[in-house]
Design an enzyme around this catalytic site. Sequence first.
Site, PDB file in Angstrom:
ATOM      1  N   ASP A 282       0.764  -1.104  -0.412  1.00  0.00           N
ATOM      2  CA  ASP A 282      -0.137   0.283   0.076  1.00  0.00           C
ATOM      3  C   ASP A 282       1.043   0.991  -0.453  1.00  0.00           C
ATOM      4  O   ASP A 282       2.205   1.347   0.052  1.00  0.00           O
ATOM      5  CB  ASP A 282      -0.738  -0.225   0.958  1.00  0.00           C
ATOM      6  CG  ASP A 282      -0.432  -0.543   2.898  1.00  0.00           C
ATOM      7  OD1 ASP A 282       0.821  -0.279   2.491  1.00  0.00           O
ATOM      8  OD2 ASP A 282      -0.956  -0.888   3.321  1.00  0.00           O
TER       9      ASP A 282
ATOM     10  N   GLU B  27     -10.097  -1.968   4.631  1.00  0.00           N
ATOM     11  CA  GLU B  27     -10.267  -2.052   5.796  1.00  0.00           C
ATOM     12  C   GLU B  27     -11.737  -2.634   6.359  1.00  0.00           C
ATOM     13  O   GLU B  27     -12.120  -3.179   5.274  1.00  0.00           O
ATOM     14  CB  GLU B  27     -10.756  -0.351   5.919  1.00  0.00           C
ATOM     15  CG  GLU B  27      -9.395   0.326   5.539  1.00  0.00           C
ATOM     16  CD  GLU B  27      -8.970   0.490   7.211  1.00  0.00           C
ATOM     17  OE1 GLU B  27      -9.171   0.215   8.197  1.00  0.00           O
ATOM     18  OE2 GLU B  27      -7.696   1.478   7.647  1.00  0.00           O
TER      19      GLU B  27
ATOM     20  N   ASP C  41      -7.722  -2.825  13.872  1.00  0.00           N
ATOM     21  CA  ASP C  41      -9.177  -2.214  13.454  1.00  0.00           C
ATOM     22  C   ASP C  41      -9.945  -4.309  12.494  1.00  0.00           C
ATOM     23  O   ASP C  41     -10.343  -4.798  11.603  1.00  0.00           O
ATOM     24  CB  ASP C  41      -9.661  -2.102  12.619  1.00  0.00           C
ATOM     25  CG  ASP C  41      -9.428  -1.156  11.042  1.00  0.00           C
ATOM     26  OD1 ASP C  41      -7.714  -2.386  11.273  1.00  0.00           O
ATOM     27  OD2 ASP C  41      -9.405  -0.464  10.332  1.00  0.00           O
TER      28      ASP C  41
ATOM     29  N   HIS D 121      -7.827  -4.881   9.719  1.00  0.00           N
ATOM     30  CA  HIS D 121      -7.213  -4.312   8.488  1.00  0.00           C
ATOM     31  C   HIS D 121      -5.952  -5.130   8.445  1.00  0.00           C
ATOM     32  O   HIS D 121      -4.749  -5.405   8.826  1.00  0.00           O
ATOM     33  CB  HIS D 121      -7.493  -3.450   7.845  1.00  0.00           C
ATOM     34  CG  HIS D 121      -6.180  -2.156   8.192  1.00  0.00           C
ATOM     35  ND1 HIS D 121      -6.302  -1.133   9.082  1.00  0.00           N
ATOM     36  CD2 HIS D 121      -4.978  -2.929   8.432  1.00  0.00           C
ATOM     37  CE1 HIS D 121      -5.178  -0.824   9.613  1.00  0.00           C
ATOM     38  NE2 HIS D 121      -3.782  -1.462   9.204  1.00  0.00           N
TER      39      HIS D 121
HETATM   40  C1  F6R Z   1       1.287  -1.595   6.388  1.00  0.00           C
HETATM   41  C2  F6R Z   1       0.218  -2.458   6.448  1.00  0.00           C
HETATM   42  C3  F6R Z   1      -0.431  -1.627   7.610  1.00  0.00           C
HETATM   43  C4  F6R Z   1      -0.338  -2.581   8.741  1.00  0.00           C
HETATM   44  C5  F6R Z   1      -0.825  -2.256   9.887  1.00  0.00           C
HETATM   45  C6  F6R Z   1       0.359  -2.048  11.035  1.00  0.00           C
HETATM   46  O1  F6R Z   1       1.636  -1.222   5.041  1.00  0.00           O
HETATM   47  O2  F6R Z   1      -0.630  -2.729   4.928  1.00  0.00           O
HETATM   48  O3  F6R Z   1      -1.405  -3.204   7.553  1.00  0.00           O
HETATM   49  O4  F6R Z   1       0.825  -3.896   8.723  1.00  0.00           O
HETATM   50  O5  F6R Z   1      -1.470  -1.038   9.494  1.00  0.00           O
HETATM   51  O6  F6R Z   1       0.701  -1.489  11.141  1.00  0.00           O
HETATM   52  P1  F6R Z   1       1.922  -0.999  12.451  1.00  0.00           P
HETATM   53  O7  F6R Z   1       2.412  -2.446  12.289  1.00  0.00           O
HETATM   54  O8  F6R Z   1       3.013  -0.725  12.567  1.00  0.00           O
HETATM   55  O9  F6R Z   1       0.903  -1.841  13.574  1.00  0.00           O
END
Ligand code: F6R
Length: 237
Positions: A67, A143, A136, A138
Amino acid sequence: MKVVITESYEKLSRMAADIIAGAVKEKPDCVLGLATGSSPVGTYRELIRKYKNGETDFSRVKTVNLDEYVGLAPDHPQSYRYFMDRNLFDSINIDKANTRVPDGLAADTAAFCEEYDAYIASLGGIDVQLLGIGVDGHIGFNEPGDCFIAGTHVAELDDSTIEANSRFFESRRDVPRTAITMGMKSILCAKKIVLIASGENKKNVLLEALHGDVTPKVPASVLQLHPDVTVIYSDKI
Ligand code: F6R
């Protein structure tokens, strides 16, 4: 699904890096699906160490990232391209031309998303997909919603995601509201998936994703349908 509980973030990172390095050893031109955020920083540090030790050669590896924030240029310090360069690519022998992160500045996002999926398909899909999980539920920026979205698309970020990611920005106001994310198809078509999560705040959502219903309300629950998922969790961050 294999679930591993480790006692530390360092151990979690070593285990994830070992799986990725193992895949590169087995298939030197493999395709890695990569994530950003706090979770994979230690994994990337380990991969850099393995490269510097002469254990892992990334010269033929290709990568596709999950992403990117819409509106952030590649040289913006909070862009995911910048993150990947600083946390991994600049310190290993990968050919940058073989690394893709969605283009947050794409003028025609719909065309870009189609092209991104076509590119992944042209590589023969992803061999190993590294994932984190949002509070959440994701994965990527898929989402919670009413349906799973197959293709790469523009996602509106949840309030909880904006709140969680505001730690990287000067203020909550600066967090982009939308992002381009790989959809569920490319993720689920990956041959192997490694999901890493650490911290007490991820425990409940992880339990829900692994043991609850498969539902788009908890996007990571879709991983229950995949035949080769390893989840590595540590309550320590
Ligand atoms: C980022 C991504 C997100 C993160 C998720 C957890 O490329 O795909 O899904 O993996 O938001 O983020 P952290 O590791 O910062 O808690």
